[in-house]
Design a protein around this motif. Structure first.
Motif, PDB file in Angstrom:
ATOM      1  N   ALA A  73     -15.309 -12.355   5.306  1.00  0.00           N
ATOM      2  CA  ALA A  73     -15.230 -11.965   6.761  1.00  0.00           C
ATOM      3  C   ALA A  73     -15.461 -13.334   7.585  1.00  0.00           C
ATOM      4  O   ALA A  73     -16.288 -14.099   7.213  1.00  0.00           O
ATOM      5  CB  ALA A  73     -16.653 -10.988   7.140  1.00  0.00           C
ATOM      6  N   LEU A  74     -14.741 -13.329   8.487  1.00  0.00           N
ATOM      7  CA  LEU A  74     -14.585 -14.559   9.349  1.00  0.00           C
ATOM      8  C   LEU A  74     -14.921 -13.988  10.848  1.00  0.00           C
ATOM      9  O   LEU A  74     -14.364 -13.118  11.433  1.00  0.00           O
ATOM     10  CB  LEU A  74     -13.097 -15.387   9.543  1.00  0.00           C
ATOM     11  N   ALA A  75     -16.097 -14.374  11.440  1.00  0.00           N
ATOM     12  CA  ALA A  75     -16.547 -14.049  12.562  1.00  0.00           C
ATOM     13  C   ALA A  75     -17.000 -14.948  13.679  1.00  0.00           C
ATOM     14  O   ALA A  75     -17.333 -15.963  13.274  1.00  0.00           O
ATOM     15  CB  ALA A  75     -17.963 -13.200  12.029  1.00  0.00           C
ATOM     16  N   GLY A  76     -16.644 -14.477  14.689  1.00  0.00           N
ATOM     17  CA  GLY A  76     -17.118 -15.399  15.788  1.00  0.00           C
ATOM     18  C   GLY A  76     -15.994 -15.450  16.900  1.00  0.00           C
ATOM     19  O   GLY A  76     -15.180 -14.626  17.174  1.00  0.00           O
ATOM     20  N   ASP A  77     -15.754 -16.744  17.230  1.00  0.00           N
ATOM     21  CA  ASP A  77     -14.848 -17.697  18.110  1.00  0.00           C
ATOM     22  C   ASP A  77     -13.539 -17.570  17.336  1.00  0.00           C
ATOM     23  O   ASP A  77     -13.404 -18.451  16.843  1.00  0.00           O
ATOM     24  CB  ASP A  77     -15.296 -18.649  18.836  1.00  0.00           C
ATOM     25  N   LEU A  78     -12.590 -16.545  17.142  1.00  0.00           N
ATOM     26  CA  LEU A  78     -11.593 -16.632  16.138  1.00  0.00           C
ATOM     27  C   LEU A  78     -10.308 -17.171  16.887  1.00  0.00           C
ATOM     28  O   LEU A  78      -9.318 -17.452  16.539  1.00  0.00           O
ATOM     29  CB  LEU A  78     -11.221 -15.241  15.671  1.00  0.00           C
ATOM     30  N   ILE A 129     -19.553 -14.057   4.333  1.00  0.00           N
ATOM     31  CA  ILE A 129     -19.444 -13.972   5.795  1.00  0.00           C
ATOM     32  C   ILE A 129     -19.403 -15.378   6.165  1.00  0.00           C
ATOM     33  O   ILE A 129     -20.219 -16.402   5.996  1.00  0.00           O
ATOM     34  CB  ILE A 129     -20.563 -13.258   6.320  1.00  0.00           C
ATOM     35  N   TYR A 130     -18.354 -15.656   6.879  1.00  0.00           N
ATOM     36  CA  TYR A 130     -18.390 -17.069   7.448  1.00  0.00           C
ATOM     37  C   TYR A 130     -18.382 -16.950   9.222  1.00  0.00           C
ATOM     38  O   TYR A 130     -17.678 -16.382   9.688  1.00  0.00           O
ATOM     39  CB  TYR A 130     -16.872 -17.727   7.348  1.00  0.00           C
ATOM     40  N   ALA A 131     -19.676 -17.545   9.594  1.00  0.00           N
ATOM     41  CA  ALA A 131     -20.042 -17.098  10.923  1.00  0.00           C
ATOM     42  C   ALA A 131     -19.509 -18.368  11.741  1.00  0.00           C
ATOM     43  O   ALA A 131     -19.633 -19.503  11.287  1.00  0.00           O
ATOM     44  CB  ALA A 131     -21.593 -16.954  11.119  1.00  0.00           C
ATOM     45  N   THR A 132     -19.308 -18.184  13.038  1.00  0.00           N
ATOM     46  CA  THR A 132     -18.920 -19.367  13.792  1.00  0.00           C
ATOM     47  C   THR A 132     -19.445 -19.411  15.223  1.00  0.00           C
ATOM     48  O   THR A 132     -19.767 -18.219  15.696  1.00  0.00           O
ATOM     49  CB  THR A 132     -17.349 -19.576  14.123  1.00  0.00           C
ATOM     50  N   PRO A 146     -20.061 -23.428   9.871  1.00  0.00           N
ATOM     51  CA  PRO A 146     -19.501 -24.648   9.777  1.00  0.00           C
ATOM     52  C   PRO A 146     -20.637 -25.551  10.339  1.00  0.00           C
ATOM     53  O   PRO A 146     -20.534 -26.763  10.342  1.00  0.00           O
ATOM     54  CB  PRO A 146     -18.116 -24.690  10.609  1.00  0.00           C
ATOM     55  N   LEU A 147     -21.526 -24.708  11.365  1.00  0.00           N
ATOM     56  CA  LEU A 147     -22.199 -25.596  12.315  1.00  0.00           C
ATOM     57  C   LEU A 147     -21.625 -26.530  13.234  1.00  0.00           C
ATOM     58  O   LEU A 147     -20.588 -26.915  12.939  1.00  0.00           O
ATOM     59  CB  LEU A 147     -23.416 -26.553  11.573  1.00  0.00           C
ATOM     60  N   PRO A 148     -22.203 -26.619  14.425  1.00  0.00           N
ATOM     61  CA  PRO A 148     -23.475 -26.354  14.836  1.00  0.00           C
ATOM     62  C   PRO A 148     -23.748 -24.938  15.225  1.00  0.00           C
ATOM     63  O   PRO A 148     -22.624 -24.309  15.680  1.00  0.00           O
ATOM     64  CB  PRO A 148     -23.779 -27.002  16.129  1.00  0.00           C
ATOM     65  N   ARG A 149     -24.798 -24.265  15.065  1.00  0.00           N
ATOM     66  CA  ARG A 149     -24.951 -22.772  15.675  1.00  0.00           C
ATOM     67  C   ARG A 149     -25.693 -22.805  16.850  1.00  0.00           C
ATOM     68  O   ARG A 149     -26.479 -23.814  17.107  1.00  0.00           O
ATOM     69  CB  ARG A 149     -25.819 -22.014  14.645  1.00  0.00           C
ATOM     70  N   VAL A 150     -25.528 -21.896  17.673  1.00  0.00           N
ATOM     71  CA  VAL A 150     -26.198 -21.735  19.158  1.00  0.00           C
ATOM     72  C   VAL A 150     -27.171 -20.738  18.770  1.00  0.00           C
ATOM     73  O   VAL A 150     -28.245 -20.903  18.724  1.00  0.00           O
ATOM     74  CB  VAL A 150     -25.210 -21.708  20.072  1.00  0.00           C
ATOM     75  N   ASP A 151     -26.850 -19.565  18.972  1.00  0.00           N
ATOM     76  CA  ASP A 151     -27.792 -18.427  18.800  1.00  0.00           C
ATOM     77  C   ASP A 151     -27.323 -17.301  17.916  1.00  0.00           C
ATOM     78  O   ASP A 151     -27.668 -16.042  18.056  1.00  0.00           O
ATOM     79  CB  ASP A 151     -27.974 -17.755  20.177  1.00  0.00           C
ATOM     80  N   GLU A 152     -26.233 -17.565  16.980  1.00  0.00           N
ATOM     81  CA  GLU A 152     -25.513 -16.591  16.410  1.00  0.00           C
ATOM     82  C   GLU A 152     -26.170 -16.376  15.003  1.00  0.00           C
ATOM     83  O   GLU A 152     -25.765 -15.179  14.372  1.00  0.00           O
ATOM     84  CB  GLU A 152     -23.964 -16.666  16.187  1.00  0.00           C
ATOM     85  N   ILE A 153     -27.061 -17.202  14.527  1.00  0.00           N
ATOM     86  CA  ILE A 153     -27.896 -16.777  13.376  1.00  0.00           C
ATOM     87  C   ILE A 153     -29.597 -17.159  13.604  1.00  0.00           C
ATOM     88  O   ILE A 153     -29.835 -18.184  13.966  1.00  0.00           O
ATOM     89  CB  ILE A 153     -27.490 -17.652  12.275  1.00  0.00           C
ATOM     90  N   GLY A 154     -29.910 -15.985  13.492  1.00  0.00           N
ATOM     91  CA  GLY A 154     -31.630 -16.444  13.657  1.00  0.00           C
ATOM     92  C   GLY A 154     -32.303 -17.075  12.597  1.00  0.00           C
ATOM     93  O   GLY A 154     -31.841 -17.414  11.531  1.00  0.00           O
ATOM     94  N   PHE A 155     -33.340 -17.859  13.088  1.00  0.00           N
ATOM     95  CA  PHE A 155     -33.746 -19.162  12.370  1.00  0.00           C
ATOM     96  C   PHE A 155     -34.417 -18.501  10.924  1.00  0.00           C
ATOM     97  O   PHE A 155     -34.612 -19.127  10.132  1.00  0.00           O
ATOM     98  CB  PHE A 155     -34.957 -19.927  13.001  1.00  0.00           C
ATOM     99  N   ASN A 191     -29.142 -16.757  -0.046  1.00  0.00           N
ATOM    100  CA  ASN A 191     -27.737 -16.507   0.080  1.00  0.00           C
ATOM    101  C   ASN A 191     -27.166 -17.103   1.524  1.00  0.00           C
ATOM    102  O   ASN A 191     -26.084 -17.101   1.811  1.00  0.00           O
ATOM    103  CB  ASN A 191     -27.306 -15.108   0.331  1.00  0.00           C
ATOM    104  N   ALA A 192     -28.258 -17.761   2.322  1.00  0.00           N
ATOM    105  CA  ALA A 192     -27.685 -18.550   3.491  1.00  0.00           C
ATOM    106  C   ALA A 192     -27.404 -20.081   2.903  1.00  0.00           C
ATOM    107  O   ALA A 192     -28.252 -20.632   2.701  1.00  0.00           O
ATOM    108  CB  ALA A 192     -28.884 -18.591   4.405  1.00  0.00           C
ATOM    109  N   VAL A 193     -26.095 -20.195   2.887  1.00  0.00           N
ATOM    110  CA  VAL A 193     -25.600 -21.517   2.222  1.00  0.00           C
ATOM    111  C   VAL A 193     -25.064 -22.268   3.322  1.00  0.00           C
ATOM    112  O   VAL A 193     -24.768 -23.587   3.127  1.00  0.00           O
ATOM    113  CB  VAL A 193     -24.664 -21.353   1.199  1.00  0.00           C
ATOM    114  N   TYR A 194     -25.590 -22.206   4.614  1.00  0.00           N
ATOM    115  CA  TYR A 194     -24.954 -23.294   5.787  1.00  0.00           C
ATOM    116  C   TYR A 194     -25.584 -24.715   5.721  1.00  0.00           C
ATOM    117  O   TYR A 194     -25.162 -25.554   6.267  1.00  0.00           O
ATOM    118  CB  TYR A 194     -24.882 -22.568   7.071  1.00  0.00           C
ATOM    119  N   PHE A 195     -26.594 -24.951   4.959  1.00  0.00           N
ATOM    120  CA  PHE A 195     -27.221 -26.177   5.098  1.00  0.00           C
ATOM    121  C   PHE A 195     -26.846 -26.855   3.608  1.00  0.00           C
ATOM    122  O   PHE A 195     -27.207 -27.994   3.399  1.00  0.00           O
ATOM    123  CB  PHE A 195     -28.752 -26.440   5.122  1.00  0.00           C
TER     124      PHE A 195
END
Ligand code: NCD
Length: 311
Positions: A161-166, A227-230, A269-278, A285-289
């Protein structure tokens, strides 16, 4: 099989075959010792990379610079174009014609669509795109593919899944093209205003990739393997009021993550703003770092390959 990347520009992911992407990932994984400072001689001794960042960057610029230094090379460049001749009105083409005399490879990020391609047409040395307008971010797509291979495994057969600002996000577009080289199913999740552009869907149709579009995460959360969040790209909106309509449209929190498969991997891909809670950061399974680490390996591979010093 011999691959010749020497002298090649990396301006669009669409220029790569699946076999080439797999090969580059293999070379990137072979960089782990050099990343740790083990192994001599370092292959890019004496080589110079120019890093020209006309747009803000943290990861892309620093990971390219880190990659170059880890390979024994040197780095020159700017990260604030207001201190370059761009502020005096110099065009990209004139700048590139001069800068190529100072270095062996150029990494460029610019807000103009086609900026890296233009630079590659002017320069006689390899140009690597570090993000061009809203459409191209090839090295991010390659590091994302490397992340999936290393963190999930075989890409064929995955539902991603590719999510966010597509619409404005360049990382998702480049990644969609890269994934279309594999046998995957894609879910696009975004507010209607930020739906994936028709040219991307057309190219997925051509590649016979199965895909579907959604407005909310609930529809796909239990199906996705990755899931790839943006981030919603505030700076690309012409009207602030349009941004306000979609701001905060979705958020990954613990409750949403619990609805996903246990093996589901969350990337960004980062940076995140508010789309993923800390609180999500601590989940295994959170691999963004981890993506930034793969980013250095990938950029080491790409620099070594285009400079013809690694194979
Ligand atoms: C992205 C970019 O610049 O396109 N960042 C990155 O390179 N990791 C994504 C973004 O800015 O949201």
């Amino acid at each position: 099989m011999s691959h010749s990347f020497k002298g090649r520009d990396i301006v669009s992911i669409k220029d790569f075959t699946r076999e080439e992407v797999d090969y580059i990932c293999k070379v990137a994984n072979g960089m782990k010792d050099l990343y740790l400072g083990k192994g001599t001689p370092r292959p890019l001794n004496g080589e110079i990379m120019s890093s020209l960042f006309y747009e803000p960057s943290t990861r892309t610029r620093l990971s390219f610079e880190s990659a170059m230094l880890k390979l024994g090379g040197n780095v020159i460049g700017f990260s604030d174009p207001t201190w370059s001749s761009a502020a005096k009105g110099e065009n990209i083409s004139d700048s590139i014609k001069c800068i190529e005399s100072y270095c062996d490879v150029i990494v460029i990020r610019h807000k103009l669509e086609g900026s890296s391609k233009l630079a590659s047409e002017v320069a006689n040395i390899p140009i690597i795109c570090g993000g061009s307008g809203t459409k191209e971010h090839p090295t991010q797509a390659l590091l994302d593919i490397l992340t999936i291979k290393n963190e999930v495994g075989e890409i064929d057969g995955l539902k991603i899944a590719l999510a966010g600002d597509l619409k404005y996000g360049r990382t998702v577009k480049s990644l969609a093209y890269a994934l279309s080289l594999y046998d995957v199913e894609l879910f696009f999740v975004s507010p209607t205003l930020l739906k994936v552009r028709s040219e991307v869907l057309k190219s997925l149709d051509d590649a016979k990739i199965k895909y579907s579009e959604y407005e909310d995460l609930d529809s796909i959360i239990d199906k996705a393997d990755v899931i790839y969040a943006t981030r919603i790209q505030k700076e690309r909106f012409v009207e602030e009021s349009e941004y306000e309509k979609v701001r905060g449209s979705y958020k990954f929190d613990i409750n949403l993550m619990k609805k996903g498969k246990e093996s589901m991997v969350l990337m960004h891909p980062l940076p995140r703003v508010d789309e993923i809670g800390f609180e999500v950061d601590a989940l295994p399974n959170a691999v963004y770092f981890k993506q930034p680490y793969y980013g250095v390996l990938m950029r080491m591979a790409l620099l070594g390959l285009v400079l013809g010093k690694v194979s």
